[in-house]
Scaffold this active site. Sequence first.
Site, mmCIF file in Angstrom:
data_model
loop_
_atom_site.group_PDB
_atom_site.id
_atom_site.type_symbol
_atom_site.label_atom_id
_atom_site.label_comp_id
_atom_site.label_asym_id
_atom_site.label_seq_id
_atom_site.Cartn_x
_atom_site.Cartn_y
_atom_site.Cartn_z
ATOM 1 N N ARG A 123 0.822 -1.230 0.000
ATOM 2 C CA ARG A 123 0.000 0.000 0.000
ATOM 3 C C ARG A 123 0.847 1.267 0.000
ATOM 4 O O ARG A 123 0.409 2.320 0.453
ATOM 5 C CB ARG A 123 -0.960 0.022 1.187
ATOM 6 N N LYS A 145 2.979 11.653 -10.628
ATOM 7 C CA LYS A 145 2.010 10.830 -11.367
ATOM 8 C C LYS A 145 2.700 9.547 -11.778
ATOM 9 O O LYS A 145 3.755 9.577 -12.406
ATOM 10 C CB LYS A 145 1.571 11.553 -12.636
ATOM 11 N N GLU A 187 8.528 18.574 -24.702
ATOM 12 C CA GLU A 187 7.843 18.812 -23.418
ATOM 13 C C GLU A 187 8.311 20.124 -22.781
ATOM 14 O O GLU A 187 7.547 20.783 -22.079
ATOM 15 C CB GLU A 187 8.050 17.638 -22.449
ATOM 16 N N LYS A 229 7.565 23.459 -13.852
ATOM 17 C CA LYS A 229 6.695 22.308 -13.631
ATOM 18 C C LYS A 229 6.391 22.143 -12.140
ATOM 19 O O LYS A 229 5.260 21.883 -11.747
ATOM 20 C CB LYS A 229 7.339 21.031 -14.189
ATOM 21 N N GLU A 239 -4.221 17.319 -9.801
ATOM 22 C CA GLU A 239 -4.868 17.616 -11.076
ATOM 23 C C GLU A 239 -6.387 17.670 -10.938
ATOM 24 O O GLU A 239 -7.116 16.846 -11.480
ATOM 25 C CB GLU A 239 -4.470 16.589 -12.152
ATOM 26 N N ARG A 245 -2.826 22.212 -13.153
ATOM 27 C CA ARG A 245 -2.056 21.122 -13.742
ATOM 28 C C ARG A 245 -2.591 20.656 -15.091
ATOM 29 O O ARG A 245 -1.861 20.071 -15.889
ATOM 30 C CB ARG A 245 -2.022 19.961 -12.741
ATOM 31 N N ASN A 249 -1.479 19.269 -20.037
ATOM 32 C CA ASN A 249 -2.006 18.355 -21.060
ATOM 33 C C ASN A 249 -2.077 19.019 -22.431
ATOM 34 O O ASN A 249 -2.581 18.420 -23.386
ATOM 35 C CB ASN A 249 -3.394 17.849 -20.659
ATOM 36 N N HIS A 252 -1.634 17.079 -25.646
ATOM 37 C CA HIS A 252 -1.741 15.662 -25.319
ATOM 38 C C HIS A 252 -3.038 15.003 -25.772
ATOM 39 O O HIS A 252 -3.122 13.777 -25.809
ATOM 40 C CB HIS A 252 -1.516 15.437 -23.824
ATOM 41 N N HIS A 256 -1.712 11.760 -27.336
ATOM 42 C CA HIS A 256 -2.013 10.410 -26.847
ATOM 43 C C HIS A 256 -2.739 9.590 -27.908
ATOM 44 O O HIS A 256 -2.492 8.392 -28.059
ATOM 45 C CB HIS A 256 -2.865 10.475 -25.576
ATOM 46 N N HIS A 269 6.901 9.759 -27.679
ATOM 47 C CA HIS A 269 5.878 10.540 -26.969
ATOM 48 C C HIS A 269 5.964 12.030 -27.312
ATOM 49 O O HIS A 269 4.971 12.652 -27.676
ATOM 50 C CB HIS A 269 6.015 10.308 -25.460
HETATM 51 N N1 LIG Z 1 4.191 10.710 -15.085
HETATM 52 C C1 LIG Z 1 4.101 11.787 -15.809
HETATM 53 O O1 LIG Z 1 3.744 12.858 -15.329
HETATM 54 C C2 LIG Z 1 4.484 11.716 -17.262
HETATM 55 C C3 LIG Z 1 4.644 12.904 -17.986
HETATM 56 C C4 LIG Z 1 5.072 12.822 -19.321
HETATM 57 C C5 LIG Z 1 5.323 11.581 -19.874
HETATM 58 N N2 LIG Z 1 5.147 10.451 -19.150
HETATM 59 C C6 LIG Z 1 5.409 9.121 -19.714
HETATM 60 O O2 LIG Z 1 6.793 8.997 -19.991
HETATM 61 C C7 LIG Z 1 6.965 7.987 -20.978
HETATM 62 C C8 LIG Z 1 8.006 8.428 -21.986
HETATM 63 O O3 LIG Z 1 9.219 8.593 -21.336
HETATM 64 P P1 LIG Z 1 10.599 8.662 -22.150
HETATM 65 O O4 LIG Z 1 10.427 9.475 -23.347
HETATM 66 O O5 LIG Z 1 11.621 9.024 -21.143
HETATM 67 O O6 LIG Z 1 10.754 7.166 -22.695
HETATM 68 P P2 LIG Z 1 11.560 5.876 -22.196
HETATM 69 O O7 LIG Z 1 11.557 5.737 -20.746
HETATM 70 O O8 LIG Z 1 11.017 4.753 -23.004
HETATM 71 O O9 LIG Z 1 13.060 6.169 -22.667
HETATM 72 C C9 LIG Z 1 13.341 6.297 -24.029
HETATM 73 C C10 LIG Z 1 14.513 5.400 -24.478
HETATM 74 O O10 LIG Z 1 15.737 5.980 -24.038
HETATM 75 C C11 LIG Z 1 16.527 5.008 -23.365
HETATM 76 N N3 LIG Z 1 17.306 5.750 -22.378
HETATM 77 C C12 LIG Z 1 16.867 6.279 -21.224
HETATM 78 N N4 LIG Z 1 17.828 7.008 -20.633
HETATM 79 C C13 LIG Z 1 18.937 6.920 -21.427
HETATM 80 C C14 LIG Z 1 20.238 7.476 -21.373
HETATM 81 N N5 LIG Z 1 20.594 8.308 -20.383
HETATM 82 N N6 LIG Z 1 21.105 7.172 -22.367
HETATM 83 C C15 LIG Z 1 20.723 6.362 -23.407
HETATM 84 N N7 LIG Z 1 19.501 5.834 -23.524
HETATM 85 C C16 LIG Z 1 18.600 6.113 -22.539
HETATM 86 C C17 LIG Z 1 15.543 4.012 -22.826
HETATM 87 O O11 LIG Z 1 16.124 2.751 -22.643
HETATM 88 C C18 LIG Z 1 14.480 3.998 -23.917
HETATM 89 O O12 LIG Z 1 14.853 3.101 -24.926
HETATM 90 C C19 LIG Z 1 5.602 7.776 -21.605
HETATM 91 O O13 LIG Z 1 5.101 6.539 -21.157
HETATM 92 C C20 LIG Z 1 4.766 8.899 -21.033
HETATM 93 O O14 LIG Z 1 3.405 8.557 -20.890
HETATM 94 C C21 LIG Z 1 4.734 10.502 -17.848
HETATM 95 ZN ZN LIG Z 2 3.824 14.286 -22.125
#
Ligand SMILES: NC(=O)c1ccc[n+]([C@@H]2O[C@H](COP(=O)([O-])OP(=O)(O)OC[C@H]3O[C@@H](n4cnc5c(N)ncnc54)[C@H](O)[C@@H]3O)[C@@H](O)[C@H]2O)c1
Ligand SMILES: [Zn+2]
Length: 386
Positions: A123, A145, A187, A229, A239, A245, A249, A252, A256, A269
């Site tokens: 939990r 999030k 972003e 942020k 949110e 917040r 979006n 998005h 999405h 993304h």
């Molecule tokens: N929680 C939130 O508020 C929030 C906000 C925006 C996006 N997101 C989510 O984030 C995700 C996208 O994240 P992302 O773009 O970081 O993708 P990701 O985590 O898939 O990373 C992208 C790629 O880069 C590689 N990588 C990571 N760090 C590296 C480094 N330092 N050197 C070399 N390679 C590296 C990873 O292995 C992967 O292949 C989506 O699922 C999205 O929905 C969440």
């Molecule tokens: Zn995003």
Amino acid sequence: MADLVLRFRPHAPVSRIHIARGALERLGAFTRRRTGAGRAALVSDERVAALYGPRALASLRKSGIDAELVAFRHGERSKSAMTVERLWEAFSALGIGRGDAVVALGGGVVGDVAGFAAATWLRGVPWIGAPSTLLAQVDSGVGGKTGIDLPAGKNLAGAFHQPAGVLIDPRLLATLPRRELRSGLAEVVKVGMACDAPLFGWVERHVTALAAGEERALEEAVKRGVRVKARVVRADEREREGGARTALNFGHTLGHALERASGYRGLRHGEAVAIGMRAAAALSVRSAGLDPGARARLERVLDALGLPRRVPGIAIDDLIEAMRADKKRARAAFRSRNSTRRGARARDDAARIRWVLTPRVGHASVPRLMSGRLVRAVLLEAGARA
Ligand SMILES: NC(=O)c1ccc[n+]([C@@H]2O[C@H](COP(=O)([O-])OP(=O)(O)OC[C@H]3O[C@@H](n4cnc5c(N)ncnc54)[C@H](O)[C@@H]3O)[C@@H](O)[C@H]2O)c1
Ligand SMILES: [Zn+2]
């Protein structure tokens, strides 16, 4: 030693954000100080684990934390219930208790899924974020999030679970592929366009250095982006409907839908969000009073960063279907469903989707229902198939 330290409201689990080059070497001391953990599960994807896993583990162990690495396949498809289950099993095997910690080392995928596993294990156990992509350092790593994707849509299951601390080492960006950098920069543009005009102006002025991936510029972008942020999250931690917040979006709604309609393959993304921002800006000019010159500024920045312009050959109806499936659709959608006249159904589907618009640079409006006609026109203009 701290280049930038931000604190969230003290009533909530405090999230401390520490940004400094070389900070990864201090992951152990940071985790110890923020959580008091004696044990930790270091969660990562296999790519990041190969690059930085040994250093992170060494730092944790040097601080007296009994840490083990748990890594899964890289990529969005790992943001799944199956991965969460695997993590729970690993936590169980490692004996992770309430006083221990989960440390998420990786991009947004690792942060979201490891954070969610931490939110639900016993939990809720404390977690530390060590974001390694630009997107995660500037956006997903800050704000608490967490969640996973389901076949029915992105981020459908999740929890708000503030990390006990976020350790950001901009040096990790040196190994990030160019395309991932660009995705993260989208972003940064989003945060500026929707929430902070000075940040947007700063990105405009440094766009060449950012596009070239210059270390100093990226580090500065992370610091500025995180500051904005964190301010937005602090004002609206959960949110609320129409809260500050929701501005984040921006871009998005369509973003999405593009990811979903392309099966989370093909578009990164941030690339999907870039196309989404262009469409949202077009809608903003038509119905939120955004100055066409301001829209042009957004287009220019996105172009200079090499972010895509057009929807890659997806049908308008498929996009509208994907948008409707997204959880960010209007509440009104549920209410109006029964009252929708059958013949008008297809046309009205687009109208029941909410969009965050930007009446001017640095400001977002509460999400608004847009007319189906307008949305279809903008999607067509963006290159979607009729
Ligand atoms: N929680 C939130 O508020 C929030 C906000 C925006 C996006 N997101 C989510 O984030 C995700 C996208 O994240 P992302 O773009 O970081 O993708 P990701 O985590 O898939 O990373 C992208 C790629 O880069 C590689 N990588 C990571 N760090 C590296 C480094 N330092 N050197 C070399 N390679 C590296 C990873 O292995 C992967 O292949 C989506 O699922 C999205 O929905 C969440
Ligand atoms: Zn995003």
